[in-house]
Motif scaffolding. Structure first.
Motif, PDB file in Angstrom:
ATOM      1  N   HIS A   1       0.834  -1.200   0.000  1.00  0.00           N
ATOM      2  CA  HIS A   1       0.000   0.000   0.000  1.00  0.00           C
ATOM      3  C   HIS A   1       0.873   1.255   0.000  1.00  0.00           C
ATOM      4  O   HIS A   1       0.605   2.207  -0.723  1.00  0.00           O
ATOM      5  CB  HIS A   1      -0.935  -0.014   1.212  1.00  0.00           C
ATOM      6  CG  HIS A   1      -1.926   1.090   1.243  1.00  0.00           C
ATOM      7  ND1 HIS A   1      -2.982   1.154   0.371  1.00  0.00           N
ATOM      8  CD2 HIS A   1      -2.010   2.186   2.031  1.00  0.00           C
ATOM      9  CE1 HIS A   1      -3.669   2.249   0.626  1.00  0.00           C
ATOM     10  NE2 HIS A   1      -3.103   2.903   1.623  1.00  0.00           N
ATOM     11  N   SER A   2       1.940   1.240   0.784  1.00  0.00           N
ATOM     12  CA  SER A   2       2.855   2.385   0.835  1.00  0.00           C
ATOM     13  C   SER A   2       3.552   2.586  -0.504  1.00  0.00           C
ATOM     14  O   SER A   2       3.739   3.706  -0.949  1.00  0.00           O
ATOM     15  CB  SER A   2       3.907   2.172   1.919  1.00  0.00           C
ATOM     16  OG  SER A   2       3.295   2.156   3.184  1.00  0.00           O
ATOM     17  N   ALA A   3       3.948   1.495  -1.147  1.00  0.00           N
ATOM     18  CA  ALA A   3       4.617   1.581  -2.432  1.00  0.00           C
ATOM     19  C   ALA A   3       3.686   2.151  -3.498  1.00  0.00           C
ATOM     20  O   ALA A   3       4.089   2.995  -4.305  1.00  0.00           O
ATOM     21  CB  ALA A   3       5.139   0.213  -2.859  1.00  0.00           C
ATOM     22  N   VAL A   4       2.437   1.726  -3.489  1.00  0.00           N
ATOM     23  CA  VAL A   4       1.459   2.236  -4.455  1.00  0.00           C
ATOM     24  C   VAL A   4       1.238   3.721  -4.234  1.00  0.00           C
ATOM     25  O   VAL A   4       1.189   4.513  -5.184  1.00  0.00           O
ATOM     26  CB  VAL A   4       0.130   1.458  -4.352  1.00  0.00           C
ATOM     27  CG1 VAL A   4      -0.976   2.156  -5.127  1.00  0.00           C
ATOM     28  CG2 VAL A   4       0.318   0.039  -4.849  1.00  0.00           C
ATOM     29  N   ASN A   5       1.110   4.146  -2.977  1.00  0.00           N
ATOM     30  CA  ASN A   5       0.913   5.569  -2.662  1.00  0.00           C
ATOM     31  C   ASN A   5       2.125   6.389  -3.049  1.00  0.00           C
ATOM     32  O   ASN A   5       1.996   7.521  -3.523  1.00  0.00           O
ATOM     33  CB  ASN A   5       0.591   5.764  -1.187  1.00  0.00           C
ATOM     34  CG  ASN A   5      -0.846   5.418  -0.861  1.00  0.00           C
ATOM     35  OD1 ASN A   5      -1.686   5.343  -1.748  1.00  0.00           O
ATOM     36  ND2 ASN A   5      -1.123   5.182   0.398  1.00  0.00           N
ATOM     37  N   ALA A   6       3.331   5.842  -2.860  1.00  0.00           N
ATOM     38  CA  ALA A   6       4.538   6.573  -3.223  1.00  0.00           C
ATOM     39  C   ALA A   6       4.618   6.771  -4.735  1.00  0.00           C
ATOM     40  O   ALA A   6       4.975   7.861  -5.206  1.00  0.00           O
ATOM     41  CB  ALA A   6       5.776   5.812  -2.724  1.00  0.00           C
ATOM     42  N   VAL A   7       4.239   5.758  -5.486  1.00  0.00           N
ATOM     43  CA  VAL A   7       4.255   5.866  -6.952  1.00  0.00           C
ATOM     44  C   VAL A   7       3.186   6.826  -7.427  1.00  0.00           C
ATOM     45  O   VAL A   7       3.398   7.642  -8.318  1.00  0.00           O
ATOM     46  CB  VAL A   7       4.054   4.468  -7.597  1.00  0.00           C
ATOM     47  CG1 VAL A   7       3.818   4.596  -9.089  1.00  0.00           C
ATOM     48  CG2 VAL A   7       5.264   3.586  -7.319  1.00  0.00           C
ATOM     49  N   ALA A   8       2.019   6.801  -6.760  1.00  0.00           N
ATOM     50  CA  ALA A   8       0.897   7.659  -7.154  1.00  0.00           C
ATOM     51  C   ALA A   8       1.099   9.092  -6.666  1.00  0.00           C
ATOM     52  O   ALA A   8       0.349   9.980  -7.057  1.00  0.00           O
ATOM     53  CB  ALA A   8      -0.402   7.098  -6.615  1.00  0.00           C
ATOM     54  N   GLY A   9       2.071   9.307  -5.804  1.00  0.00           N
ATOM     55  CA  GLY A   9       2.348  10.659  -5.314  1.00  0.00           C
ATOM     56  C   GLY A   9       1.465  11.099  -4.172  1.00  0.00           C
ATOM     57  O   GLY A   9       1.256  12.275  -3.944  1.00  0.00           O
ATOM     58  N   HIS A  10       0.934  10.149  -3.407  1.00  0.00           N
ATOM     59  CA  HIS A  10       0.063  10.498  -2.270  1.00  0.00           C
ATOM     60  C   HIS A  10       0.884  10.713  -1.054  1.00  0.00           C
ATOM     61  O   HIS A  10       1.592  10.138  -0.499  1.00  0.00           O
ATOM     62  CB  HIS A  10      -0.975   9.414  -2.020  1.00  0.00           C
ATOM     63  CG  HIS A  10      -2.023   9.369  -3.101  1.00  0.00           C
ATOM     64  ND1 HIS A  10      -2.028   8.390  -4.058  1.00  0.00           N
ATOM     65  CD2 HIS A  10      -3.036  10.184  -3.385  1.00  0.00           C
ATOM     66  CE1 HIS A  10      -3.036   8.600  -4.874  1.00  0.00           C
ATOM     67  NE2 HIS A  10      -3.674   9.700  -4.482  1.00  0.00           N
TER      68      HIS A  10
END
Length: 62
Positions: free
Chosen positions: A53-62
């Motif tokens: 979840h953290s990796a997805v948010n980091a890629v999405a810029g959240h």
């Protein structure tokens, strides 16, 4: 519902995120209580989910 009229900011996504995390934590707790022997497996699964979840948010810029 949770609309800040002064700034025009909608807080619904934050509220839904908090509800989601709370429900997820509740299910994790119930799993550990029902099957105490699998607590390590649950811990690994939760940490894996949080990392993903953290990796997805980091890629999405959240």
């Amino acid at each position: 519902m949770l609309h800040d009229r002064s700034s025009g900011c909608d807080h619904r996504p934050v509220s839904l995120s908090l509800v989601h995390r709370s429900v997820e934590g509740l299910f994790d707790l119930l799993t550990v209580l029902v099957h105490p022997g699998v607590s390590k497996d649950v811990e690994v699964l939760v940490l894996s989910h949080e990392n993903r979840h953290s990796a997805v948010n980091a890629v999405a810029g959240h």
